[in-house]
Design an enzyme around this catalytic site. Sequence first.
Site: not given
Length: 868
Positions: A284-285
Amino acid sequence: MRGSFTLPVLFANTAPQLHSRQSDLAYSPPFYPSPWMEPNVEGWEDAYAKAKAIVSQMTLLEKVNLTTGVGWEGEACVGNTGGVPRLGIRALCLQDSPLGVRFADWVSGFPSGQTAAATWSRDLLYQRGVAMGQEHKGKGVDIQLGPVAGPLGRSPEAGRNWEGFSVDPVLTGVGMAETIKGIQSAGVVATAKHFIGNEQEHFRQASEAQGYGFNITESISSNIDDKTLHELYLWPFADAVRAGVGAFMCSYNQANNSYACQNSKLMNNVLKGELGFQGFIMSDWSAQHTGVASAVAGLDMTMPGDTGFDTGLSFFGSNLTVAILNGTMPLYRLDDMAMRIMASFYKVGINLNEPEPNFSSWTRETYQNSHFYAQQGWTQVNQHIDVRGEHANLIREIGAKGTVLLKNNGSLPLNKPKFLAVIGEDAGPNLYGPNGCAAGDHGCDNGTLAMGWGSGTADFPYLVTPDSALQSKVLSDGGRYESILDNYATTQIEALVRQAGATAIVFANADSGEGYINVDGNLGDRNNLTLWQNGDELIKTVAGINNNTIVVIHSVGPVLVTDWYDHPNITAIVWAGLPGQESGHSLVDVLYGDVNPAGRTPFTWGATRESYGTDILYEPNNGAEAPQDDFTEGVFIDYRYFDKTNATPIYEFGFGLSYTTFSYANIQVTKGNASTYTPTTGYSSAAPIIGSANYSTTLTDYAFPDGEFDYVTAYIYPYLNSTDSLAAASKDPEYGSSAVEFLPANATASDAQPRLPASGGPGGNPALWDVLYTVTAEVTNTGSVEGDEVPQLYLGLGGPDDPRVVLRGFERLEAIAPGETATFSVDLTRRDLSNWDTESQNWFVSEYPKTVYVGRSSRLLDLSATLS
């Protein structure tokens, strides 16, 4: 220009199992090495061969480039890898969201996953996936960041529950599988997310929590036991793997005090080992916290590439190059990372030399800089291509067929009412436009609610409000129509709804979303389960005056209706979910009977907040260390908990009314001819080295290219800053130096590895899908109107620690005419009847007696039979 460009070395002693912890905290055991791709896994054979052919041609730098994002706002999409232009591979484009193309114009705003699941229709779930895939493909997206099975919905207040499908793992698993098949049929890689235990927004990222004033240094740990993991939270992700999903996204949170994106137990053992996942895992970012430690734990791609947005620093990039050259990470692991990415690429039919994305996530202007953060590369960035096709018709159909009729005392369907009075802000428009929330990403609750907030959204091309659609319908029938769209205009509302002959429809909503946006003090997660904007008082005000009051709720999940649902003047209650751009049209179709409602609630409506047995952890509970969220309820969430505690819900899971009636009869059970379950044995092949001929040990081969080089500020490159020595290339003034990172035992092993007993194919041991029983029943329309019906099959596993019943099958039987009988049929697989054994690390069918039930909801179970 490269002289000012530096990258950190973040390969410190931070292997996942070494997280600083107290002895009584949950622990995630190590599992190494990371499994490598298998050439003959069903459904991946051709993709593997094509991937091997091209990866074998790649240099080390090209492989690193493929695994590393270029940095936030570095290219057109929310995530872009580096490309391999020499071989015709442009930068891969990864784009939100699970309900449409985020940050783009001329795209559709689809119903939420939760609303789509409320249709209980495999076909509509698949069609929605196809349509979203087509729109992403049309914009030049390679990888869609969806669908969602995490959060599953452990706590009803959790902010992103609406992005997923349901609190039930089987319904969610069907939603995942059908959506993935649809997306990937359009030539786009689907991403199963967020893996795993991402069940609340509070404390999911320590930095985000610090921004809200919380004093914590590490992200929340979701502490889940092995049995609960397998029987509940992992179930729909297994369905995703079996459906052939190309990508997984690991989540922000820790699981048993190990960050999900460096958790070797989850990624190596469970996902790649036990479930046999052949695609790639992305972070995920900014969910990555280490370099090689995360790579050997199973992470294949870092997103968006930089350690912090627009820093120019990366855990991968040149650090990964150094790690291969100095022997910290084996070459086979990098080969495997590149292979998994390219195999997913080929599996869905993406070609070499694909056209560039025709939009920019960062601007709606036609011309801007292609490297938005750096403000370099002036060009046409938006071609404003309309990719919507005829998808509005599908959106309208899903919105209508996902609408749940919760109460009806005969006031619905409407039959040309002479005077319709519509009350509530939720019926009308946002005064600043359907995409006008100041926070962006729909981060406000103004006007009618058609999707939640956060990265799981898309811009509306338009939004048909209930007010406009109902007005158009009433006027076409020659009626009278008035609406008041201010929830606090009590005097005017009372005056309107007490007028003779008025049918009143009251609209109210409850919103939530992702944690980076704060809406009215709700930090992603809802603070409570009440309606927003004074909705409950608004309903009670109107019902206290008007004896034909219809309530319509748009919400992200259950709300508390205890104070008013049984009011005698409330003649109907409708849950319309988050229906997307065709909201008003979908609702009118149901209210007027053009669509006979057959939506079923994908969660339970409890009488109190406490009746769910779970809640959000709103305050840190471990000092400044990682908050500890213990999943002590095990598999008993939502309807399973209500059954366990004998609590009476207002509306149970799977409930929904119709404008006609149905009867159930003649349950039949036929035993299958399944063979005996055999645990998988044997060994894998040894780790393959692919393309070793392109591996150079000459440091100057890894320097920035000679001559003219258009260096982009803060862009992540695989090249070395210094080629004097590996020690010099491994130094950074901020982080110090570390030529070699400590790694756990067996982390870099390359010899053949024993196969796990529960493994053997996509999703697990193939024998789990052997059919043990087929159950049929007859469903007859006993009313006077044609309609759909959703029979549901529940199973009692019989053990003392098992839920009373668990959903195991369903079907939306369409267009059953009055007097007509349709047959409902479900195949029960070995997995359906199994429990997880933590000692043998395998599935087994217990000796407890098992009972199958068929009915219209989790509490309305008309038929039953014992399984021999």
